[in-house]
Every structure is written in C-alpha cells, then in structure tokens.
Design an enzyme around this catalytic site. Sequence first.
Site, PDB file in Angstrom:
ATOM      1  N   GLY A  75       0.834  -1.191   0.000  1.00 43.52           N
ATOM      2  CA  GLY A  75       0.000   0.000   0.000  1.00 43.52           C
ATOM      3  C   GLY A  75       0.866   1.237   0.000  1.00 43.52           C
ATOM      4  N   GLY A  86      -0.085   4.607   0.257  1.00 44.21           N
ATOM      5  CA  GLY A  86      -0.631   5.864   0.771  1.00 44.21           C
ATOM      6  C   GLY A  86       0.337   6.460   1.776  1.00 44.21           C
ATOM      7  N   GLY A  87      -0.140   7.420   2.543  1.00 43.55           N
ATOM      8  CA  GLY A  87       0.729   8.121   3.478  1.00 43.55           C
ATOM      9  C   GLY A  87       1.388   7.208   4.494  1.00 43.55           C
ATOM     10  N   PHE A 126     -11.313  23.065  12.948  1.00 41.38           N
ATOM     11  CA  PHE A 126     -11.858  21.832  12.397  1.00 41.38           C
ATOM     12  C   PHE A 126     -12.783  21.201  13.424  1.00 41.38           C
ATOM     13  CE2 PHE A 126     -11.529  18.572   9.156  1.00 41.38           C
ATOM     14  CZ  PHE A 126     -11.080  19.305   8.084  1.00 41.38           C
ATOM     15  N   ASP A 166      -8.688  -4.897   1.056  1.00 40.55           N
ATOM     16  CA  ASP A 166      -7.895  -6.074   0.688  1.00 40.55           C
ATOM     17  C   ASP A 166      -7.067  -6.597   1.869  1.00 40.55           C
ATOM     18  OD1 ASP A 166      -8.902  -4.852  -1.544  1.00 40.55           O
ATOM     19  OD2 ASP A 166      -7.043  -4.831  -2.687  1.00 40.55           O
ATOM     20  N   GLN A 179     -17.455   5.404  10.306  1.00 41.05           N
ATOM     21  CA  GLN A 179     -17.831   6.817  10.321  1.00 41.05           C
ATOM     22  C   GLN A 179     -18.553   7.258   9.053  1.00 41.05           C
ATOM     23  OE1 GLN A 179     -14.868  10.333  10.069  1.00 41.05           O
ATOM     24  NE2 GLN A 179     -15.655  10.351  12.142  1.00 41.05           N
ATOM     25  N   HIS A 225     -19.524  10.563   7.226  1.00 45.02           N
ATOM     26  CA  HIS A 225     -19.184  11.990   7.209  1.00 45.02           C
ATOM     27  C   HIS A 225     -20.441  12.769   6.836  1.00 45.02           C
ATOM     28  CE1 HIS A 225     -17.385  15.786   6.083  1.00 45.02           C
ATOM     29  NE2 HIS A 225     -16.206  15.376   6.496  1.00 45.02           N
ATOM     30  N   LEU A 228     -16.661  13.926  -0.612  1.00 45.41           N
ATOM     31  CA  LEU A 228     -16.694  14.837   0.513  1.00 45.41           C
ATOM     32  C   LEU A 228     -16.653  16.281   0.100  1.00 45.41           C
ATOM     33  CD1 LEU A 228     -14.509  13.844   3.465  1.00 45.41           C
ATOM     34  CD2 LEU A 228     -16.854  13.281   2.901  1.00 45.41           C
ATOM     35  N   GLU A 259     -14.880  19.256   5.856  1.00 46.34           N
ATOM     36  CA  GLU A 259     -15.286  19.922   7.086  1.00 46.34           C
ATOM     37  C   GLU A 259     -14.735  21.347   7.128  1.00 46.34           C
ATOM     38  OE1 GLU A 259     -15.645  16.860  10.007  1.00 46.34           O
ATOM     39  OE2 GLU A 259     -14.507  18.108  11.378  1.00 46.34           O
ATOM     40  N   ARG A 287     -18.308  14.300  13.955  1.00 44.74           N
ATOM     41  CA  ARG A 287     -19.003  13.865  12.733  1.00 44.74           C
ATOM     42  C   ARG A 287     -20.190  12.958  13.009  1.00 44.74           C
ATOM     43  NH1 ARG A 287     -13.609  12.874   9.022  1.00 44.74           N
ATOM     44  NH2 ARG A 287     -13.232  15.085   8.644  1.00 44.74           N
ATOM     45  N   HIS A 290     -17.488   6.955   5.180  1.00 48.10           N
ATOM     46  CA  HIS A 290     -16.227   7.652   4.989  1.00 48.10           C
ATOM     47  C   HIS A 290     -15.018   6.919   5.552  1.00 48.10           C
ATOM     48  CE1 HIS A 290     -13.500  10.908   4.431  1.00 48.10           C
ATOM     49  NE2 HIS A 290     -13.386  11.214   5.701  1.00 48.10           N
ATOM     50  N   GLU A 331      -5.604   3.460   7.760  1.00 50.39           N
ATOM     51  CA  GLU A 331      -7.017   3.117   7.947  1.00 50.39           C
ATOM     52  C   GLU A 331      -7.237   1.627   8.129  1.00 50.39           C
ATOM     53  OE1 GLU A 331      -9.770   5.032   5.300  1.00 50.39           O
ATOM     54  OE2 GLU A 331     -11.459   3.835   6.007  1.00 50.39           O
ATOM     55  N   ARG A 348     -13.875   8.922  14.763  1.00 53.04           N
ATOM     56  CA  ARG A 348     -12.648   9.665  14.517  1.00 53.04           C
ATOM     57  C   ARG A 348     -12.918  11.153  14.375  1.00 53.04           C
ATOM     58  NH1 ARG A 348     -10.473  11.663  10.138  1.00 53.04           N
ATOM     59  NH2 ARG A 348     -11.561  10.489   8.529  1.00 53.04           N
ATOM     60  N   SER A 374      -7.183  11.286  10.854  1.00 51.82           N
ATOM     61  CA  SER A 374      -6.774  10.145  10.017  1.00 51.82           C
ATOM     62  C   SER A 374      -5.424  10.421   9.382  1.00 51.82           C
ATOM     63  CB  SER A 374      -7.803   9.839   8.934  1.00 51.82           C
ATOM     64  OG  SER A 374      -7.951  10.937   8.076  1.00 51.82           O
ATOM     65  N   LEU A 375      -5.233  11.676   8.904  1.00 52.56           N
ATOM     66  CA  LEU A 375      -3.929  12.013   8.343  1.00 52.56           C
ATOM     67  C   LEU A 375      -2.856  11.913   9.418  1.00 52.56           C
ATOM     68  CD1 LEU A 375      -4.736  15.004   5.939  1.00 52.56           C
ATOM     69  CD2 LEU A 375      -4.168  12.652   5.339  1.00 52.56           C
TER      70      LEU A 375
END
Lengths: 234, 598
Positions: free
Chosen positions: B26, B28-29, B134, B238, B257, B259, B269, B272, B303, B369, B400, B411, B416-417
């Site tokens: 994966g 992502g971040g 936020f 996966d 969650q 959103h 989205l 927010e 949320r 979300h 995630e 959350r 999440s970030l």
Amino acid sequence: MDVLLRLKRFDPERDADPHWEEYTVQADPSDRVLDLLHQVKWYQDGTLTFRRSCAHGVCGSDAMLINGRNRLACEYLVKDAGTEISVEPIRGSQVIKDLLVDLDGFWEKYRSVMPYLVNDEVPADGKERRQSPEERERFDDTSKCILCGACTTACPSFWSNPDFVGPAAIVNAHRFIFDSRDQAGEERLQIMADADGVWRCRTIFNCVEACPRGINITRAILEVTAEVEKAQGA
Amino acid sequence: MSLRLPDATATRRRPRTHDLDALVVGAGGAGLYAALELKRDLGPEARIGVISKLYPSRSHTAAAQGGVCAALGNTEEDNWEWHWFDTVKGGDYLVDQDAAEVMCRDAVETIINLEHLGLPFNRTPEGLIDQRRFGGHTRNHGEGPVRRACYAAVRTGHHILQTLYEQCIRHEVAFYDEYQVLDLQMPDGVGGPVTGVIGYQLATGEVHSFLAKSVLFATGGFGKIFKVTSNAHTLTGDGVAIVYRRGLPLEDMEFYQFHPTGMYKLGFLLSEAMRGEGGFLVNGKGERFMERYAPTMKDLASRDVVSRSIYQEIAAGRGIDGKDFVHLDVRHLGAEVLNKKLPDMSGFIRTYFGIEPLTDLVPIQPTAHYAMGGIPTDLDGHALADERGTRVPGLYAAGECACVSVHGANRLGTNSLLDILVFGRRAGVAMADEVRRAPDPQPDAVAERAVLAGLAELLEGMEGERPAVIRAELQETMFAKCGVYRNGALLEEAQADLRRLRERARHLCVQDKGRRYNTDLVEALELGFLLDCAEATVDSALARTETRGGHAREDFPDRDDVEWLKHTFAFRWSEGAPPRMAYRPVTITKFPPKPRVY
C-alpha cells in the site's frame, strides 16, 4: 436518456488492430463519462479495460481522449459531452489494452527532474523553516499537479519527439525550482537545459487546455525557460 | 471471441520471487512514511519495497482535504494535551488513551518533519505553518473551537502523499506499481511469522512471491461495502480481509464513520473545512438545526453527532422538500474564501452539481467515509494475534486498515492524516529494528498453491453472476441496514443478506480471460474482500448492544460503560460461519469517561 458510446478497443492478446466498438447505455445528464464506462464494463462487456480510482478528479488515473480532447473521465459529465461520446486512449504512448496505455516512460521522465525538495538543513530551533505566504504562492499553481498525463500526451512536441521530457515533468520541476526552501536549483536547471528539456516546448498551449487542474502549464514552462536562460547567462 | 486461459506452464512454475528486507503493501501516506523511515534507518543498501495496486500518487490519501491537526500553537494558544482530550472525547471514550497520547504528542514533531521534507503548508504572515479550525477540536477541554489544523490549501492529503512519494524516490525505495496483494506468506500458520505476501502483477497476470523479514499492511479502508461513500473504487479492504481469512482478529469493525457532508448521491466529501471557515447546515424549513443538537460547537460538533442530527431532521420530515438530504450554506463566505481557501470544494460543487456555491445552497447527505476498526496493532504498529496483545511476528499494520486504537468509536476530522503519519512512521522505525534481528524469510508454498488455484478457478468460471451485480446488492444492504442508525432486526437481515450474497459469489462469471491488465478478475477478487469486511462489520455491530460514537443502535440508544467499555475482536472460524467474538479492555490513563456533549 440513451447515450451512444464509441470506444476504441484493442487487446493485443486477441486483436490484430485497434478498432471502434459502439455501446448504447442509459444515462442521466449528471452522469460522468466514467459512469458510462463502468456500465459497459460491469453489465455489458467485462473485458473493457481502463484505469480509475477516486472518481472525482483527484487521483489522476483516468485521463482519456474524450470527444477529441484529453480529459479525466470522472470529471466530464454527459450534459457537457452530449449523447454521442467517443473515448480513446491518450496519445503518444503504447496502448496496452483498450483505454490503458504504457506509462513507464511518463514516470521515468517525472523521476528524471529530481521531483523532490533538496534541503537537509534543519533550523536551529528545530521548528519549521520560515516561508512567507508570497514565497509559498510562487509555486502554488504547479503544486496542484496530479500526474494524470493529460498535458504531456496532448503535446505535439511530445508526439513528434518521444524523448521530450514533456509538460508534466517540467511542471514538477517548476514546483521545486520556485520553492524558496530548495537548494538543488542549479542541478535541476541543468536537467531542464538538456536538449530534450524546456527548449522542445513550442508554446502550442495544448497542455493548458488539457490540464484538469487548470494549471497554466505553458506559463510555468516559460518561467522555467527564463530561469534556465538566467543561469546560462550568469 | 477466442478464450485464453493463463498459460498452464506459467502457473505451474514457481512464482517469480523478490527478496527484500522489508515490504510495505500500500502506497498511501502510512506506507510511504514507513518506507522512508526504513530507508533512512537502515541505509541506502537496504532493500525496501512498496507494492501497490495503483501508482503511488493515485492513493486515496490524496483525497484528504482540510488539514492535519497538531498543537503547534502558531495562531493561538494550544497544547497537545487539549488535542489528546478532544481525541478521547471525540472517540466516545473507546480510544486507547496511551495510543492517543503518543499520537497527539508526536503530532507536533511529525508535522515539523513533514515541512522539512518539503510539504508546502500554507503560511502565516510570519512564515509559520498556518492553522485553522476543524470539527471537534477545542480549546481547553471543550471551551470553544481552536485553530489546530495545519493545511495546504484544501489539498493537504495530496501534498502529504506527494511529499512522501517524492522523498521515497529521492531515497530510492523500490516501487512495485500495479500489483494486487492476494495473500500473506505464513509458512508455519497462525502463531508463526509472516514472511511476505503473494502478489499478482496486473500488467502480466503473473503471480509473484515477495519475501521480507518484516511486512507492513497499509492497504487503506473498505468504504466500498457501502452504496454512498467518499471512498475510491479501489478501497475494497484487501489487507483487512486477507488478515481476517488467516484467522487473525479484526478490532472494532462495528465502528464506521459517516461523514455529514457528502455530495448528495455522489458521496464525495465536501471538507469539514467548509464548516470550519463558517459554512453551516440548514434543513428544509431553512433552520440552522445544529444549534439544537450541539449548542456550543454547533456545525463543528463531531461527525457522528452531525450525521445523526441530519438523519433525525430527515426522519422528522425536515429534509429539503421532504427528501433525504439537507443543505450546506456557504454563500456568505464570499468569493475570496471559496475560491482561495476552498477552491477544490467549490470546484466539485460547480463541476458535479452545476451550481454556484456563492449563490446556491449545496445538497448534502452523510456518506460512508472511514473505518475506525481494522487490524489490531500495538503502539509500534505491530499486528496483534489476539485480545491479550500477542504480537504476530513480522506483521505490522498502519493507517485506515489498522486499529491502534486512536479513534475509538468515532474519529475526529484531520486525525486520520495524523494517524497515518505518526503510526506509519513508528511502524517503519520498529520494522527497521526487526529487520536487523529477523532470520531470512521462508516461502509459504501452501499459500502460493492456494492463490494459483483460486485464480484458475475464477478464470475458468463460465457460468455465474457478474461481480458488479452482487457488489451493488451488498452496497445497498450495508447502507440501508448497517448505516448511520442500526437495530437488531435490521442487522439480522443484513446478516442473512450477506450469507446469500456470499453463496452467490461462489459462482462468478469473469468475462475477461486474458492475462494483461485483467481488471475484471481484480474486481472479482475485490468482491471477496468486500464480503469479508462487511461480514465482520455486521457481526460486530450485532454483538454490541449499546450506542457509542459511530455505532448507533436504535434498540440500545445509550452508551453502556459498565458492559461495553471494551474493544471487539472478531475472529473467523471458517468461511460462512459466524465469527468468534472476544473483547479487550480500553486503556484509560487520564480521562475518565464522561457524557459527551458538544
């Protein structure tokens, strides 16, 4: 309403040549072209092949030539595309299957321009480096690039010379050349000054028209060119 | 049309093997930060690989918009303990407080590190990282909103993803783009070490064996189990499903969650940040209804609270024209804010609805979300084999797909970030340590054979249903029966639906029989993952007879701290049989559970 979808199909495992096939799908005016491609793939012909992920214009997977112009299939709605829509793969790269092309060369060029910040000095106070809002604004436009490839594959200079580094790579060089924090300016400008670098741009503006992020790519290329000239004159 | 099965000799041959020190699944971040830390820690010679079913820059981290919170205190007073409290309260006290402490404390240094790596944050006039408000983030334990979200326009996720990818390129991490992960390699079965994964190369249709001393799953969420979702098509759970199939537990899967401000019907989205900048919700009577549900935080309550409020308005007939949506009003924000601070959202509204946010009200509905639950891990991202905290040697999870648990039952926006950054990075550091000590990984021949047989069976199937038909029914069921509000009867219906869908999914018709980029086959595989994630979600939701955070039971409307202040661990016995449920106490170190009021 019914939409007639004309898709350029090619599977080298089965077909001798690319050819057009037509599909009729039910659509709402607010449907995206990507929704129509999914209708075909999911309910009519599972062999139809294309890339996609986020479906709302942020991941950059689904750049295609739609009604004669490079666009993201997930950002182009039926109400704008009309009831007869043609979809082909983006140009200038080898077609692997249907709407999916070989992007190895695209990524290789992206990587060739040092698309990363070079600066390993950390401020003495351990905090963030200072950058003014104006300095940050200087590269804001090119920082929006999602690497979809729509610009490079719309560029006639790239079609005629596949070694041209291309607009997308230059945009990503610009992102760092104009970042006040970066220290690799000279090296990156050297890369841009290469025979297949910025000089290949003929300011045709196809890239600007193709960019789904609205980046003024030609301006960015001219700004990089000016920096190259400045560096060479110095 | 001639049908071509995969070359039989190719499938009988031993898969091509990639020997690595550490493998990240994966891009992502979370995965990229881990890979970067591994490389920085182990040095340029270390063999660090990242496999992803997409090109890394396509990962869904890019879709995160509004910001990432850290108590830098750049624009007003703030401290990380307030952030810690907000996270615990936002999670309805199901948060493991030691984990949230690590996250909120490390947040400050992590954000600074990202700036050093090149992330183009927006700046204050003094040149510091700018911050904004936020949902759920407050000053001094709920006194009022605080500016804590660091942001880069509304492309914070895009820039996090790009910055980490760029630095991975600079440090020569090895990328294996467009490989679908199919299974773990665990040659000694459960209890033994994870030694790699089996991957499927999309370009060639070849099965590859990836061997590594340490493996990180950073495979993202599974929002595609729901009909209306902000998630990408490729977010099909996966990694979560693969772990579950191997007899390892999934934690807190009932907490999902929704959103509040998804674009009506489309599900994407509207950040927010639109409410953070002053936008608000109105019902069909033109009322700012959040004032009634959350008198202090109003539209910036957490949320789950806002999503439930919208559902209650709709249920009371106060949706727009009596329908199942309400309006987001951002007209008063003006062109400067909408076009400069929220350009992407304003663009989405113009592109997809064809309306003008400066003059028109925007139709929104809650959208699926984010999964609070997932693969249980400790504070270093090490995957857990049971509710007692036994580690799985060689396996880590972050982002995630993992459950640390820093989000508890709900959350907070931007966390999440922060989660992917802090715990992706920590996993990388811990993995580097493991790589130094771990023995050479051994292949799992049983898994290889099972994967090859499974692929052959799917490709040979000529009669059966199209995966998309079953997937659409799954998404309908989950959205209607396991959505914002749940109850026992609906969840039992969902269980029965899932059993029928699973039975039908035994016979799938994959029309594409080719080898190169067989995305038809991939969608069939993804359907299997989705069914497993949905099953664990529904079973966990049925077992939890209380309402907490993102899990709202109409038949059990109150939070029950006596019985339910604990994490669910769902284990699969065998396919189709109900899972075994076990529970693990919540770690409470500082903040005793209190009623949650915004």
